[in-house]
Design a protein around this motif. Sequence first.
Motif, mmCIF file in Angstrom:
data_model
loop_
_atom_site.group_PDB
_atom_site.id
_atom_site.type_symbol
_atom_site.label_atom_id
_atom_site.label_comp_id
_atom_site.label_asym_id
_atom_site.label_seq_id
_atom_site.Cartn_x
_atom_site.Cartn_y
_atom_site.Cartn_z
ATOM 1 N N SER A 190 37.015 59.305 14.473
ATOM 2 C CA SER A 190 37.487 60.400 13.639
ATOM 3 C C SER A 190 36.390 61.430 13.480
ATOM 4 N N CYS A 191 36.788 62.663 13.308
ATOM 5 C CA CYS A 191 35.843 63.760 13.072
ATOM 6 C C CYS A 191 36.448 64.680 12.027
ATOM 7 N N VAL A 192 35.816 64.713 10.861
ATOM 8 C CA VAL A 192 36.264 65.608 9.804
ATOM 9 C C VAL A 192 35.571 66.945 9.985
ATOM 10 N N TYR A 193 36.351 68.028 9.965
ATOM 11 C CA TYR A 193 35.778 69.354 10.200
ATOM 12 C C TYR A 193 36.053 70.282 9.034
ATOM 13 N N SER A 194 35.279 71.353 9.020
ATOM 14 C CA SER A 194 35.411 72.349 7.954
ATOM 15 C C SER A 194 36.825 72.929 7.959
ATOM 16 N N GLU A 195 37.278 73.295 6.796
ATOM 17 C CA GLU A 195 38.611 73.880 6.658
ATOM 18 C C GLU A 195 38.739 75.120 7.547
ATOM 19 N N SER A 227 43.811 63.851 19.444
ATOM 20 C CA SER A 227 44.816 64.433 18.563
ATOM 21 C C SER A 227 44.117 65.001 17.332
ATOM 22 N N GLN A 228 44.855 65.774 16.572
ATOM 23 C CA GLN A 228 44.273 66.314 15.346
ATOM 24 C C GLN A 228 45.335 66.418 14.266
ATOM 25 N N ASP A 229 44.898 66.225 13.032
ATOM 26 C CA ASP A 229 45.752 66.367 11.859
ATOM 27 C C ASP A 229 45.148 67.483 11.024
ATOM 28 N N LEU A 289 39.955 65.393 13.468
ATOM 29 C CA LEU A 289 40.158 65.216 14.901
ATOM 30 C C LEU A 289 40.003 63.740 15.210
ATOM 31 N N TYR A 290 40.852 63.220 16.119
ATOM 32 C CA TYR A 290 40.806 61.809 16.471
ATOM 33 C C TYR A 290 40.610 61.626 17.981
ATOM 34 N N LEU A 291 40.058 60.471 18.307
ATOM 35 C CA LEU A 291 40.023 60.026 19.694
ATOM 36 C C LEU A 291 40.424 58.553 19.696
ATOM 37 N N GLN A 292 41.645 58.280 20.145
ATOM 38 C CA GLN A 292 42.105 56.909 20.278
ATOM 39 C C GLN A 292 41.668 56.391 21.638
ATOM 40 N N ASP A 298 46.989 75.020 19.660
ATOM 41 C CA ASP A 298 48.421 75.050 19.954
ATOM 42 C C ASP A 298 48.932 73.749 20.568
ATOM 43 N N GLY A 299 48.004 72.824 20.845
ATOM 44 C CA GLY A 299 48.431 71.515 21.335
ATOM 45 C C GLY A 299 48.008 71.101 22.718
#
Length: 122
Positions: free
Chosen positions: A21-26, A70-72, A78-81, A54-55
């Motif tokens: 997981s990667c938490v990023y600035s708003e 993916s990202q939420d 940001l995720y890396l599965q 955009d995906g």
Amino acid sequence: QVQLVESGGDSAQVGGSLRLSCVYSEYTYSSYCMGWFRQAPGKEREEVAAIDSDGPTSYADSVKGRFTISQDNRKNTLYLQMNNLKPEDTAVYYCAAGGIWYRGRCLQWKYWGQGTQVAVSS
């Protein structure tokens, strides 16, 4: 200034799975494409996967079919599965934010996290 903080690195066995997981600035997602890099001991840093706001996504050949980016944006994460892990996946993994998405790739990487260690053993 964009801040990126990775987590989720761990030890795993061959064939196992991990999710980084990667938490990023708003608002980072709306301004930059984002991705994951890795650096193994004695090797250069390499791009693993990238995603545009955009995906669209891109992957290194070595991880296609095994890793998913993916990202939420609601969680600014940001995720890396990573599935079916191999010993050659052992590396420090870095989250990054780039400048532009062009011809299927994120270019002009600008910001980097501190990295999270992944170790895969048999």
